[in-house]
Design a protein around this motif. Structure first.
Motif, PDB file in Angstrom:
ATOM      1  N   THR A 247       0.976  -1.257   0.041  1.00 55.20           N
ATOM      2  CA  THR A 247       0.030   0.116  -0.104  1.00 55.20           C
ATOM      3  C   THR A 247       0.966   1.286  -0.001  1.00 55.20           C
ATOM      4  O   THR A 247       0.576   2.191  -0.725  1.00 55.20           O
ATOM      5  CB  THR A 247      -0.749   0.000   1.347  1.00 55.20           C
ATOM      6  OG1 THR A 247      -1.731  -1.080   1.215  1.00 55.20           O
ATOM      7  CG2 THR A 247      -1.808   1.222   1.168  1.00 55.20           C
ATOM      8  N   ALA A 251       1.209   4.120  -2.878  1.00 58.30           N
ATOM      9  CA  ALA A 251       0.917   5.530  -2.701  1.00 58.30           C
ATOM     10  C   ALA A 251       2.090   6.536  -3.068  1.00 58.30           C
ATOM     11  O   ALA A 251       1.948   7.325  -3.864  1.00 58.30           O
ATOM     12  CB  ALA A 251       0.440   5.641  -1.291  1.00 58.30           C
ATOM     13  N   LEU A 279      -5.258   2.308   0.811  1.00 60.62           N
ATOM     14  CA  LEU A 279      -4.533   3.018  -0.046  1.00 60.62           C
ATOM     15  C   LEU A 279      -5.196   4.405  -0.039  1.00 60.62           C
ATOM     16  O   LEU A 279      -4.499   5.625  -0.198  1.00 60.62           O
ATOM     17  CB  LEU A 279      -4.510   2.556  -1.608  1.00 60.62           C
ATOM     18  CG  LEU A 279      -3.798   3.236  -2.534  1.00 60.62           C
ATOM     19  CD1 LEU A 279      -2.534   3.409  -2.362  1.00 60.62           C
ATOM     20  CD2 LEU A 279      -4.077   2.499  -4.203  1.00 60.62           C
ATOM     21  N   SER A 319      -9.249   3.261  -7.049  1.00 58.85           N
ATOM     22  CA  SER A 319      -8.787   2.060  -6.673  1.00 58.85           C
ATOM     23  C   SER A 319      -9.875   1.306  -5.932  1.00 58.85           C
ATOM     24  O   SER A 319     -10.954   1.684  -5.436  1.00 58.85           O
ATOM     25  CB  SER A 319      -7.762   2.304  -5.588  1.00 58.85           C
ATOM     26  OG  SER A 319      -7.608   1.554  -4.619  1.00 58.85           O
ATOM     27  N   SER A 347      -6.792  -4.097  -5.849  1.00 55.59           N
ATOM     28  CA  SER A 347      -6.382  -4.918  -4.697  1.00 55.59           C
ATOM     29  C   SER A 347      -7.118  -6.259  -4.915  1.00 55.59           C
ATOM     30  O   SER A 347      -8.293  -6.254  -4.158  1.00 55.59           O
ATOM     31  CB  SER A 347      -6.317  -4.404  -3.423  1.00 55.59           C
ATOM     32  OG  SER A 347      -5.399  -3.048  -3.335  1.00 55.59           O
ATOM     33  N   ALA A 416      -0.915  -5.834  -0.269  1.00 52.57           N
ATOM     34  CA  ALA A 416      -1.165  -4.544   0.126  1.00 52.57           C
ATOM     35  C   ALA A 416      -0.936  -4.527   1.586  1.00 52.57           C
ATOM     36  O   ALA A 416      -0.453  -3.437   2.198  1.00 52.57           O
ATOM     37  CB  ALA A 416      -2.930  -4.564   0.322  1.00 52.57           C
TER      38      ALA A 416
END
Lengths: 632, 334
Positions: A247, A251, A279, A319, A347, A416
């Motif tokens: 994550t 980002a 995220l 996302s 994800s 993630a």
């Protein structure tokens, strides 16, 4: 634990160790694992983590479906996965023991809180007899401590309620484990002080519990079976490191990509969904980096706002996870039709519909590559590790803006949340690919294509003399105006396909991650399975087998040499955490007789799963540790 | 494309028309709305390059193609979401959402609710013809009970939504109603909406000449309009009728409006900042007069204003290396 030898009377040496902390979802196992990870990192060992938690935030205490676990594999060499077999299991209650015991290797250590093994908890976990009092754990080293009482006694001076004292148990266990591996406690003490800055009594009590657990290991109170270990430092490239989760990697990579493209602003629009929400949370704190986050009313609006932002000249990002990506499908079609850059982070999680929200799978590949109405091509990338999440996000921005196309990044629930050490890049060393917004009205129309990339110009509304209209209706190749002309539609369909196919000229050739570029067997993977496949191929090579590892980061379009490369092997094996998706794409694209190897238990591949398959070709025995236990 | 430089202050309504042939049915109320918007643009002196028309799907959604500004014809119902993204990316743009009763209140009802409650600075123009035109005449969420259509051959048994009541219920801070054929009034309302900072919601009663002709005739017909419409103006009494002989007052002991002689002492004076009054006005339906005009206007800072007013918002200049090196790091030496 590959080898062990006595280095001192107190501590034995281990190449690498796998620990799993398991308890109720309210027992703080995730923070315990995260802090152990940090101390591991600061001690210089390599590591790979796997947080595994239930979908319920607070399931009824003591139940098997409420068990939350955090696994860390750490050591000096070859730490590429969270580890197959657990060396040390910390089980805070009977439910954690029954759910997680199957993954403990024979001879492994299990540490339990005896106070939690009361009749009520045993019943909830389905035990008819207390496993601590019969021979059912005879194959393991069992370390029984009354962690509840030891913690309560330690924190007594702080005057906590019994419930508050109970919540310090995880820090006691962490202190003990840090002692076992000779790790420091300073970073955890700092973290506790920051986390409970407004409740200093709680901070102090937790620090006391941490120190008490550590002291317990250090003093004569320890049992004869309990010894300390040393794990070597990893050999790593020199430089400054930190831990990074997938994550965080995504980002920060998006921010780095935005800067590399010279775009002033990112609009990140999301809607709460597990496991993608992290995220949104991470980017919501990056306002000072030009990030505007928007929690939309639904997934559709999130994708719409991101596309609107892209239309206005910002970096538009949305996302979600599988079911949410499905809702964004219509907007992806519009992004493809209007040829706007849009980044979509998926994800992936297990199962159709709601499925298993906290469990990872790689089953959105078909959705990403083909899951839209009509002929609607776009670019699809997949990171291979948490560290690669940073690089893949930058690459997604490059491709989206250079080719004016949506790009889907296929992460997953495992990436993630997992964490690895990361050699921190310097901004000055990052790639640069500045975008140029069109400002010149001479000869302009909105679908005028760059002859090389076939990309149309990106025009910011607000630019004088370039006013134009775009939309979902088919448009004329030569003017951009609405067109229902049959030949024009054929031409535009081909232009959209050629543009995406042309990206293959602008991405690296497919390399072989391990082994020769020809031979008997290529094991081909994509996404988060990199570590398991790599390790398995290494083991098979050590056994003298002619086998190579190929890992595909670019899934649409494929690297232009991929077909030729695969044809240089006698066999191609494709392990995937789905029911066979990449294998079908490869067969369709290249007519190679690739074999699929599926794992759909919601858990990552174990190295041994793949080694066995390489050795014998026979499928591995059915997982016993996967879903059954957690479903209760 | 030929380059022409025009000082926007000089632009005439025709300068806001694109070179595309307008393709609505002959006699469609949309022509009148297009004309009114182009006139409003000219009177407001809007800069074409700073103006964006966003639409979803439907007859009304073709609108952006006919304007010489920036335009984005998107997907069914989603224009408010896309317009929100545009405003978040560039709050300086002047963004209009052109929608219809099906687009804005059925497939896009959720987005309409949220764009209004967030108060994004958009001018939202909803063409209400109580029918799905582009798909050939099915009943819509504003169709009255009994509406016969290809999908309701025995008449609709659904209860219609009131566009203005919906907007008020969603928290809109500017809600107005006008009529396609009442040009000066419509232009005035469009200009008021444009002046309002935050989400402005305008319902236009619009005639679909092919599938729902004359559906508003009992409100908009020349003969009946004076008695069937109460034209509301802030600070003025709520009176109507051919010689303004009738007025509205609060019925004693209840929370509803009733018609009384205009000379009655307690005829209400319109206060467009009063949400409760706006809700009563929005709910008026025959035989009571339909309220036309700005029902509610009570501005507050817009959503995107507040987004950028938050601490540290979107400055963009922070040090990336500092971010990557935040929290715990460690050094590996060779």
């Amino acid at each position: 634990m590959a080898t062990s030898s006595i280095v001192s009377p107190q501590r034995e040496s281990r190449d690498s160790v796998v620990i799993r902390f398991a308890g109720d979802s309210g027992d703080g196992m995730q923070v315990t694992g995260a802090q152990f990870t940090l101390e591991t990192a600061l001690a210089g060992s390599d590591f790979s983590t796997f947080p595994d938690f239930p979908a319920e935030i607070r399931a009824p205490t003591g139940t098997t479906f409420g068990v939350s676990a955090f696994q860390i594999h750490f050591g000096g060499t070859d730490v590429m996965t969270p580890g197959d077999a657990v060396d040390v299991l910390v089980a805070m209650n009977p439910a954690a023991l029954t759910v997680e015991l199957n993954d403990l290797r024979v001879g492994g250590t299990v540490i339990v809180d005896t106070a939690a093994f009361n009749e009520r908890n045993l019943n909830k976990a389905g035990y008819t007899r207390n496993p601590l009092e019969d021979d059912s754990l005879a194959r393991y080293q069992v370390l029984k401590f009354d962690i509840t009482k030891l913690t309560a006694d330690a924190v007594k001076p702080h005057g906590l309620s019994s419930r508050e004292a109970h919540l310090c148990r995880n820090m006691w266990a962490l202190g003990l484990l840090l002692w076992m591996y000779g790790y420091e406690r300073a970073a955890t003490v700092d973290w506790l002080k920051r986390k409970f800055a407004k409740k200093p009594v709680i901070a102090d009590a937790n620090i006391t519990a941490l120190n008490a657990g550590h002291a317990f290991g250090e003093t004569a109170e320890m049992t004869e079976h309990m010894v300390g270990y040393v794990v070597p430092k990893a050999e790593a490239r020199p430089g400054r490191y930190r831990t990074v989760s997938g994550t965080e990697g995504l980002a920060w990579g998006l921010v780095a990509g935005m800067r590399a493209a010279g775009i002033e602003k990112m609009v990140f629009a999301g809607y709460p969904i597990t496991p993608a929400s992290a995220l949104l949370h991470t980017l919501a704190n990056l306002r000072a980096y030009g990030v505007v986050t928007f929690q939309a009313e639904d997934e559709i609006a999130a994708s719409g706002a991101a596309l609107g932002a892209a239309y206005a000249g910002a970096l538009g990002v949305t996302s979600s996870s599988g079911p949410g990506i499905a809702l964004k499908t219509e907007m992806l079609g519009l992004a493809i039709a209007t040829e706007l850059p849009l980044i979509v982070i998926d994800s992936q999680r297990a199962g159709p519909s709601t499925g298993m929200p906290t469990k990872a799978e790689q089953s959105d590949l078909f959705q990403a590559v083909h899951g839209r109405n009509a002929d609607a091509p776009l670019a699809v990338l997949a990171p291979t590790s948490t560290a690669d999440c940073f690089d893949i996000a930058i690459e997604a921005v490059r491709i989206a803006t250079k080719y004016m196309t949506p790009v889907i990044v296929l992460s997953d629930g495992y990436l993630a949340h997992a964490a690895e050490p990361w050699l921190i890049p310097k901004e000055a060393d990052l790639p640069q690919f500045p975008v140029s917004y069109r400002t010149d009205p001479e000869g302009f129309h909105p679908f005028l294509r760059d002859p090389e990339t076939l990309a149309r110009p990106w025009v910011k509304p607000g630019t004088p003399n370039l006013e134009h209209r775009i939309g979902g209706l088919e448009r004329d190749y030569d003017s951009g105006h609405i067109s229902y002309d049959p030949d024009n539609h054929a031409r535009m369909t081909k232009a959209r396909a050629d543009k995406i196919a042309g990206i293959a000229r602008d991405i690296p050739l497919q390399t072989v991650a391990l082994g020769a570029d020809h031979g008997k067997l290529a094991v081909v993977g994509w996404g988060s399975t990199f570590g398991a496949i790599h390790q398995a191929v290494k083991i098979a090579q050590d056994e003298g087998r002619d086998v190579a590892h190929i890992h595909v980061r670019y899934l649409s379009p494929f690297p232009r040499n991929l077909g030729d490369l695969l044809k240089r092997y006698d066999r191609v094996l494709v392990p995937e955490m789905n029911n066979g998706q990449l294998v079908k794409l490869l067969r369709a694209e290249y007519l190679v007789d690739a074999e699929g190897f599926s794992k759909v238990t919601g858990k990552p591949f174990r190295v041994t799963d793949i080694v066995q398959r390489i050795r014998g070709g026979a499928p591995p025995p059915r997982e016993t540790s996967g879903l059954g236990g957690e479903a209760g | 494309m030929t380059v022409t430089t025009i000082t926007d202050a000089q632009l005439a309504p025709k300068d806001y028309a694109s070179d595309q042939e307008v393709r609505w049915c002959p006699g469609c109320g949309d022509y009148a709305i297009l004309k009114a918007v182009q006139k409003a643009c000219a009177e407001l002196g809007l800069q074409r390059e700073r103006t964006v028309f966003v639409s979803g799907i439907g007859c009304a959604a073709r609108f952006p193609y006919y304007m010489s500004t920036y335009g984005f014809h998107t997907v069914h119902g989603r224009a408010p979401a896309i317009a929100t993204g545009i405003k978040l990316a560039n709050p300086d743009l002047d963004v209009w959402v052109m929608t219809g009763d099906g687009d804005g209140l059925s497939i896009g009802g959720n987005h309409m609710l949220h764009v209004l409650r967030r108060n994004v600075d958009l001018n939202i123009v909803l063409f209400n013809n109580e029918i799905y035109g582009l798909t050939k005449g099915q009943y819509s969420p504003t169709s009255r009970r009994g509406t016969r259509s290809p999908s309701t051959p025995l008449g609709s048994i659904e209860n219609p939504v009131s566009a203005c009541a919906f907007a008020l219920g969603s928290g809109a801070r500017f809600v107005a109603r006008s009529v396609d054929t009442q040009q000066p009034h419509l232009i005035g309302v469009l200009k008021r909406a444009h002046a309002h900072r935050g989400a402005s919601f305008i319902e236009i009663l619009q005639n679909c000449v092919v599938f729902n002709d004359a559906v508003f005739e009992h409100i908009t017909g020349k003969e009946v309009a004076p008695d069937a419409q109460v034209l509301v103006e802030h600070g003025k009494p709520l009176v109507f009728g051919k010689s303004k002989e009738k007025g509205l007052r609060l019925k004693s002991g209840t929370l509803e409006l009733e018609v009384v002689p205009a000379t009655a002492p307690d005829v209400l004076v319109h206060d467009e900042t009063n949400r409760a009054l706006a809700q009563l006005l929005a709910a008026l339906e025959p035989p009571l007069p339909t309220a036309i005009g700005v029902l509610y206007c009570n501005p507050r800072e817009s959503y995107e204003h507040d987004v950028y007013a938050q601490k540290g918002a979107a400055r963009g200049n922070a040090d990336l290396d500092a971010l990557l090196n935040s929290e715990r790091t460690w050094e590996v030496v060779s």
